[in-house]
Design an enzyme around this catalytic site. Structure first.
Site, PDB file in Angstrom:
ATOM      1  N   LYS A  36      33.124  71.734  71.527  1.00  0.00           N
ATOM      2  CA  LYS A  36      34.582  71.802  71.433  1.00  0.00           C
ATOM      3  C   LYS A  36      35.169  73.013  72.161  1.00  0.00           C
ATOM      4  CE  LYS A  36      35.694  69.035  67.387  1.00  0.00           C
ATOM      5  NZ  LYS A  36      34.391  68.620  66.799  1.00  0.00           N
ATOM      6  N   GLU A  86      45.655  70.775  64.961  1.00  0.00           N
ATOM      7  CA  GLU A  86      45.418  70.164  63.649  1.00  0.00           C
ATOM      8  C   GLU A  86      43.918  70.030  63.509  1.00  0.00           C
ATOM      9  OE1 GLU A  86      45.972  68.032  66.242  1.00  0.00           O
ATOM     10  OE2 GLU A  86      44.015  67.119  65.930  1.00  0.00           O
ATOM     11  N   SER A 105      25.575  67.592  70.485  1.00  0.00           N
ATOM     12  CA  SER A 105      26.929  68.148  70.589  1.00  0.00           C
ATOM     13  C   SER A 105      27.143  69.435  69.794  1.00  0.00           C
ATOM     14  CB  SER A 105      27.956  67.094  70.157  1.00  0.00           C
ATOM     15  OG  SER A 105      27.666  66.619  68.855  1.00  0.00           O
TER      16      SER A 105
HETATM   17  C1  LIG Z   1      34.014  67.359  66.416  1.00  0.00           C
HETATM   18  C2  LIG Z   1      32.609  67.067  66.698  1.00  0.00           C
HETATM   19  C3  LIG Z   1      32.193  65.791  67.163  1.00  0.00           C
HETATM   20  C4  LIG Z   1      33.124  64.627  67.290  1.00  0.00           C
HETATM   21  O1  LIG Z   1      34.135  64.741  68.226  1.00  0.00           O
HETATM   22  P1  LIG Z   1      34.083  64.007  69.629  1.00  0.00           P
HETATM   23  O2  LIG Z   1      35.453  64.180  70.166  1.00  0.00           O
HETATM   24  O3  LIG Z   1      33.745  62.556  69.377  1.00  0.00           O
HETATM   25  O4  LIG Z   1      33.038  64.656  70.445  1.00  0.00           O
HETATM   26  C5  LIG Z   1      30.860  65.618  67.495  1.00  0.00           C
HETATM   27  N1  LIG Z   1      29.960  66.623  67.349  1.00  0.00           N
HETATM   28  C6  LIG Z   1      30.318  67.843  66.904  1.00  0.00           C
HETATM   29  C7  LIG Z   1      29.265  68.892  66.758  1.00  0.00           C
HETATM   30  C8  LIG Z   1      31.650  68.104  66.558  1.00  0.00           C
HETATM   31  O5  LIG Z   1      31.979  69.320  66.090  1.00  0.00           O
END
Ligand SMILES: *Cc1c(COP(=O)(O)O)cnc(C)c1O
Length: 415
Positions: A96, A118, A385
């Site tokens: 993010k 938000e 992610s």
């Molecule tokens: C917020 C988040 C997601 C989901 O958001 P996407 O917009 O679908 O990427 C996925 N993995 C992590 C670690 C997150 O913090």
């Protein structure tokens, strides 16, 4: 059948990905979105802006993030080789930050000293508060009062970083109510305020610019994979909530037609139970939060409550570009249940010494399903992610393991 044209250059000027996307907002916001779009186009063409973005990604985020061969996991599964793109190693522990840095630099460029965001689980709130501190911007984060109770640690992190967290008491007191409140704030303070959106959703140009800022992930993989193993992967997998980490790793692979793109949605307790958050696998097209996309809704167009063990995937919509990639047949979308994600979480912990975010565990789980059916020289690249530190209490509660913290702490009381 290939329904999309190459070179791929969506969205079109009106912000559409085929029938999806667009700008479905009140007239008062149209001008602000046009201003943002214009300034973003200028910034993209400005070498100084792009160079600063790259510098920040390198020195503040720690990019490029490595790719890691999960060899013990692959050997145990006995099929395809699983590689992990380590977004969990970024500053703040997830993808993010890539996007929030891009948007904060835009805010500064546009002379807006105040940012708003938000947040549901609090991850986007923390990423926004982080960049606000980094660039000396005022930061206000809207958060449902129910979510504030559930995510006390992230609320505290935001406050440490100097942000103001505003509780939202309307409706179900969760993400969608916080979103409405942030929109209201933006309409009222648009001359000095920049609204940072956390995923590839919302009205145009947000799905495009959030994708572009996150596409650094796929751009790195495009040179890292050949450097590491002399070839591109056979498939790229990512979890899909709103879809920003998935678009980030998919985008530069779209023209590479031999590479399968696989998005893993939250199947929750199972699609058939109705308790899930799999908009593409089980939803229908409609309009939500300023764009047309797949939604989890009933026959009357009412949004249905979603469910996932991972708060970050618990969203009833999905970015419009994923809706298009699904219909065009360029990407595939599957649902992964809570239990499968939790099993993958534990397995990655024990085979590789990596504690993944529960969101990312959905993509790991699907790779674990695919690998044994594939030859040993096939390659799966999974976007990891984020890291799982934020998920300790949830995992402990679900698996009956003891979770140690102060005796008064909420997580212990839940055990
Ligand atoms: C917020 C988040 C997601 C989901 O958001 P996407 O917009 O679908 O990427 C996925 N993995 C992590 C670690 C997150 O913090």
């Amino acid at each position: 059948m290939q329904m999309y044209d190459l070179p791929y250059n969506l969205p079109d000027a009106s912000g559409h990905f085929g029938p999806y996307g667009g700008v479905f907002v009140a007239e008062t916001l149209q001008a602000a979105l046009q201003e943002l779009n214009l300034e973003y186009e200028r910034a993209k063409a400005d070498p100084e802006f792009m160079a600063e973005f790259q510098r920040e990604l390198k020195h503040y985020v720690g990019r490029p993030s490595p790719i890691y061969h999960a060899k013990r996991l692959s050997d145990e599964l006995g099929g395809a080789q699983i590689y992990l793109k380590r977004e969990d190693l970024n500053h703040t522990g997830a993808h993010k930050i890539n996007n929030t840095i891009g948007q904060a630099l835009l805010a500064r460029r546009m002379g807006k000293p105040r940012i708003i965001a938000e947040t549901g689980a609090g991850q986007h709130g923390v990423a926004s508060a982080t960049v606000a501190a980094r660039y000396g911007l005022e930061c206000v984060v809207y958060m449902g009062s129910e979510d504030i109770k559930r995510q006390a640690q992230n609320v505290y992190r935001m406050k440490l970083l100097g942000a103001t967290v505003v509780p939202v008491d309307s409706g179900s007191k969760t993400l969608k109510d916080a979103l409405n409140e942030a929109m209201r704030d933006w309409v009222t303070h648009v001359e000095n305020t920049f609204y940072i959106i956390g995923t590839v959703a919302g009205p145009h140009p947000y799905p495009m610019l959030v994708r572009d800022f996150n596409s650094v992930v796929g751009k790195e993989c495009l040179w890292q994979m050949p450097e590491m193993i002399g070839q591109q992967p056979d498939a790229v997998l990512a979890c899909v909530g709103g879809g920003s980490n998935a678009m980030g790793i998919f985008f530069d692979y779209i023209p590479h037609q031999k590479v399968r793109l696989i998005g893993c949605e939250a199947g929750g307790e199972g699609i058939e139970t109705g308790r899930h958050a799999a908009s593409l696998s089980a939803g229908t097209p409609g309009i939500l939060h300023g764009n047309r996309t797949y939604l989890i809704q009933n026959a009357d167009g009412q949004i249905i409550d979603t469910h996932s063990v991972s708060a970050g995937l618990d969203y009833p919509g999905v970015g419009p570009e994923h809706a298009w990639l699904k219909d065009a047949g360029r990407a595939e979308y599957v649902a992964v249940n809570d239990d499968e994600a939790l099993a993958a979480f534990h397995r990655l912990c024990r085979t590789e010494g990596i504690i993944p975010a529960l969101e990312s565990s959905h993509a790991v789980a699907h790779a674990m399903k695919m690998a044994p059916m594939m030859a040993k020289d096939k390659v799966l690249l999974v976007n990891l992610s984020g890291r799982g530190d934020k998920d300790m209490a949830t995992v402990a509660e679900r698996s009956g393991l003891q979770f140690y913290c102060r005796p008064s702490c909420q997580a212990n009381q839940n055990l």
